[in-house]
Design a protein around this motif. Structure first.
Motif, PDB file in Angstrom:
ATOM      1  N   LEU A 175      21.608  40.080  11.170  1.00  0.00           N
ATOM      2  CA  LEU A 175      21.296  39.614  12.534  1.00  0.00           C
ATOM      3  C   LEU A 175      20.342  40.547  13.267  1.00  0.00           C
ATOM      4  CD1 LEU A 175      24.787  38.384  13.823  1.00  0.00           C
ATOM      5  CD2 LEU A 175      22.875  37.004  12.976  1.00  0.00           C
ATOM      6  N   ARG A 176      20.068  41.721  12.701  1.00  0.00           N
ATOM      7  CA  ARG A 176      19.208  42.691  13.374  1.00  0.00           C
ATOM      8  C   ARG A 176      17.783  42.153  13.494  1.00  0.00           C
ATOM      9  NH1 ARG A 176      19.998  46.793  10.267  1.00  0.00           N
ATOM     10  NH2 ARG A 176      21.746  47.592  11.519  1.00  0.00           N
ATOM     11  N   GLN A 177      17.193  42.298  14.699  1.00  0.00           N
ATOM     12  CA  GLN A 177      15.821  41.846  14.920  1.00  0.00           C
ATOM     13  C   GLN A 177      14.829  42.769  14.214  1.00  0.00           C
ATOM     14  OE1 GLN A 177      15.859  42.133  19.248  1.00  0.00           O
ATOM     15  NE2 GLN A 177      15.677  39.911  19.424  1.00  0.00           N
ATOM     16  N   PRO A 178      13.750  42.216  13.664  1.00  0.00           N
ATOM     17  CA  PRO A 178      12.661  43.070  13.170  1.00  0.00           C
ATOM     18  C   PRO A 178      12.104  43.914  14.322  1.00  0.00           C
ATOM     19  CG  PRO A 178      12.399  40.815  12.395  1.00  0.00           C
ATOM     20  CD  PRO A 178      13.502  40.796  13.418  1.00  0.00           C
ATOM     21  N   THR A 179      11.559  45.077  13.995  1.00  0.00           N
ATOM     22  CA  THR A 179      11.099  46.007  15.035  1.00  0.00           C
ATOM     23  C   THR A 179      10.072  45.370  15.958  1.00  0.00           C
ATOM     24  OG1 THR A 179      11.500  47.878  13.561  1.00  0.00           O
ATOM     25  CG2 THR A 179      10.051  48.256  15.452  1.00  0.00           C
ATOM     26  N   TRP A 180       9.112  44.604  15.404  1.00  0.00           N
ATOM     27  CA  TRP A 180       8.054  44.025  16.233  1.00  0.00           C
ATOM     28  C   TRP A 180       8.607  42.990  17.206  1.00  0.00           C
ATOM     29  CZ3 TRP A 180       6.505  38.824  15.999  1.00  0.00           C
ATOM     30  CH2 TRP A 180       7.049  38.073  14.957  1.00  0.00           C
ATOM     31  N   ILE A 181       9.651  42.266  16.783  1.00  0.00           N
ATOM     32  CA  ILE A 181      10.275  41.294  17.685  1.00  0.00           C
ATOM     33  C   ILE A 181      11.123  42.012  18.739  1.00  0.00           C
ATOM     34  CG2 ILE A 181      12.005  39.467  17.817  1.00  0.00           C
ATOM     35  CD1 ILE A 181      11.027  38.393  15.197  1.00  0.00           C
ATOM     36  N   GLU A 182      11.825  43.071  18.313  1.00  0.00           N
ATOM     37  CA  GLU A 182      12.676  43.818  19.246  1.00  0.00           C
ATOM     38  C   GLU A 182      11.863  44.396  20.401  1.00  0.00           C
ATOM     39  OE1 GLU A 182      15.810  47.608  19.213  1.00  0.00           O
ATOM     40  OE2 GLU A 182      14.717  47.017  17.392  1.00  0.00           O
ATOM     41  N   TYR A 183      10.711  45.007  20.071  1.00  0.00           N
ATOM     42  CA  TYR A 183       9.889  45.604  21.117  1.00  0.00           C
ATOM     43  C   TYR A 183       9.242  44.542  21.999  1.00  0.00           C
ATOM     44  CZ  TYR A 183      10.335  50.417  19.547  1.00  0.00           C
ATOM     45  OH  TYR A 183      10.826  51.656  19.252  1.00  0.00           O
ATOM     46  N   SER A 184       8.725  43.478  21.381  1.00  0.00           N
ATOM     47  CA  SER A 184       8.096  42.408  22.172  1.00  0.00           C
ATOM     48  C   SER A 184       9.099  41.768  23.114  1.00  0.00           C
ATOM     49  CB  SER A 184       7.503  41.347  21.239  1.00  0.00           C
ATOM     50  OG  SER A 184       6.472  41.879  20.452  1.00  0.00           O
ATOM     51  N   GLY A 185      10.310  41.511  22.602  1.00  0.00           N
ATOM     52  CA  GLY A 185      11.328  40.885  23.429  1.00  0.00           C
ATOM     53  C   GLY A 185      11.783  41.754  24.573  1.00  0.00           C
ATOM     54  N   SER A 186      11.862  43.068  24.351  1.00  0.00           N
ATOM     55  CA  SER A 186      12.309  43.958  25.421  1.00  0.00           C
ATOM     56  C   SER A 186      11.230  44.166  26.472  1.00  0.00           C
ATOM     57  CB  SER A 186      12.736  45.310  24.834  1.00  0.00           C
ATOM     58  OG  SER A 186      11.658  45.933  24.151  1.00  0.00           O
TER      59      SER A 186
END
Length: 301
Positions: free
Chosen positions: A74-85
């Motif tokens: 379930l962990r988000q990929p790094t690029w999605i995590e940063y974009s989403g935050s």
């Protein structure tokens, strides 16, 4: 007066960032997260089946393995995590500076003594109507600029540059500036002399000017002539006449005539003409910081 302007069009950059991070955020929320959830459910079902089989065979599985598998899938990929935050922050900044308030920095002295070099000011973006960001098209009409307002606008000769001046003429006004004194529609403004203003190493004559009800300070340099040197061939140039004492202009419909408060040290409407309504950015109203003089914080006229 030019403002510091990031890469020529910060509004466009912010818009692109907002849209880009917003697309990633939406894709993750409605597509990618569901895909991860489905993959995790399948993996957990397989894991539970293996555990049941091994348990039946008398083999004990390590505790916590199931939670680890779920968390990893379930962990988000790094690029999605940063974009989403970043998306909520960027979207909030974009909304605030596009529709409510936008900060600017004063880099020159053309609006002294009202605004000084280094003043960090706020501009009200909705006073004169709601405009679409980037293209600056008005979609909701509210108030109109009034004489005496300190207004930020797109420089008519280069709309990528923001200027700030004072509104001295609204549509239909006859603006006369003779021997360094203003008259509006044939009525001379009232002036009161104040103590000289010291600008670092030189003094300027300082006056209060009552611009049809708005009292503010202006500066005059006695060593500078009253006439306008080399006015440009701007749109509606035929509405203006120049002589050795100054100029007279009739403001066309949908336009405004702007002048700096530092009258003899301001490149303004006397030289480059009128500001069309579509170039308006907003009304400047508050100094929120000056790192060289914190006493500058406050409202101004």
């Amino acid at each position: 007066m030019k403002f510091a302007f990031l890469l020529g069009n910060f509004a466009l950059i912010l818009f692109v960032l907002t849209v880009g991070t917003g697309i990633v955020w939406c894709l993750d929320k409605f597509v990618f997260s569901r895909q991860r959830r489905a993959a995790a459910d399948q993996a957990l079902a397989d894991f539970d089946a293996r555990v049941a089989k091994l348990t039946a065979d008398g083999v004990k599985m390590e505790q916590g393995k199931r939670a680890e598998i779920e968390a990893n899938l379930l962990r988000q990929p790094t690029w999605i995590e940063y974009s989403g935050s970043f998306f909520p922050v960027i979207a909030m900044v974009f909304f605030l500076r596009s529709f409510l308030f936008e900060p600017f920095k004063i880099p020159s002295g053309s609006m002294m003594p009202t605004l000084l070099i280094g003043d960090l000011i706020l501009v009200n973006k909705f006073t004169y109507g709601i405009r679409l960001p980037v293209i600056n098209k008005k979609v909701i009409d509210l108030n109109q600029p009034q004489r005496g307002d300190v207004m930020v606008f797109k420089y008519p000769l280069d709309p990528t540059v923001d200027y700030i001046k004072r509104v001295v003429g609204i549509p239909g006004d006859k603006v006369e500036y003779k021997n360094k004194r203003l008259s509006i529609n044939g009525k001379p403004l009232q002036y009161e002399q104040l103590p000289d203003f010291l600008d670092e190493i030189s003094y300027s004559k300082q006056f209060t000017e009552n611009l049809t009800g708005v009292s503010h300070r202006i500066l005059n340099d006695e060593t500078r002539p009253a006439f306008v040197n080399d006015p440009l061939n701007f749109p509606y140039r035929q509405n203006c006449s120049y002589d050795s004492e100054g100029f007279t202009c009739v403001v066309p419909e949908g336009h405004y005539f702007m002048m700096g408060d530092n009258r003899d040290n301001s490149a303004d409407g006397r030289i480059w003409g009128f500001v069309p309504d579509q170039n308006i950015v907003g009304k400047a109203f508050f100094v929120w910081m000056n790192f060289g003089d914190v006493k500058r914080i406050g409202s101004f006229h």
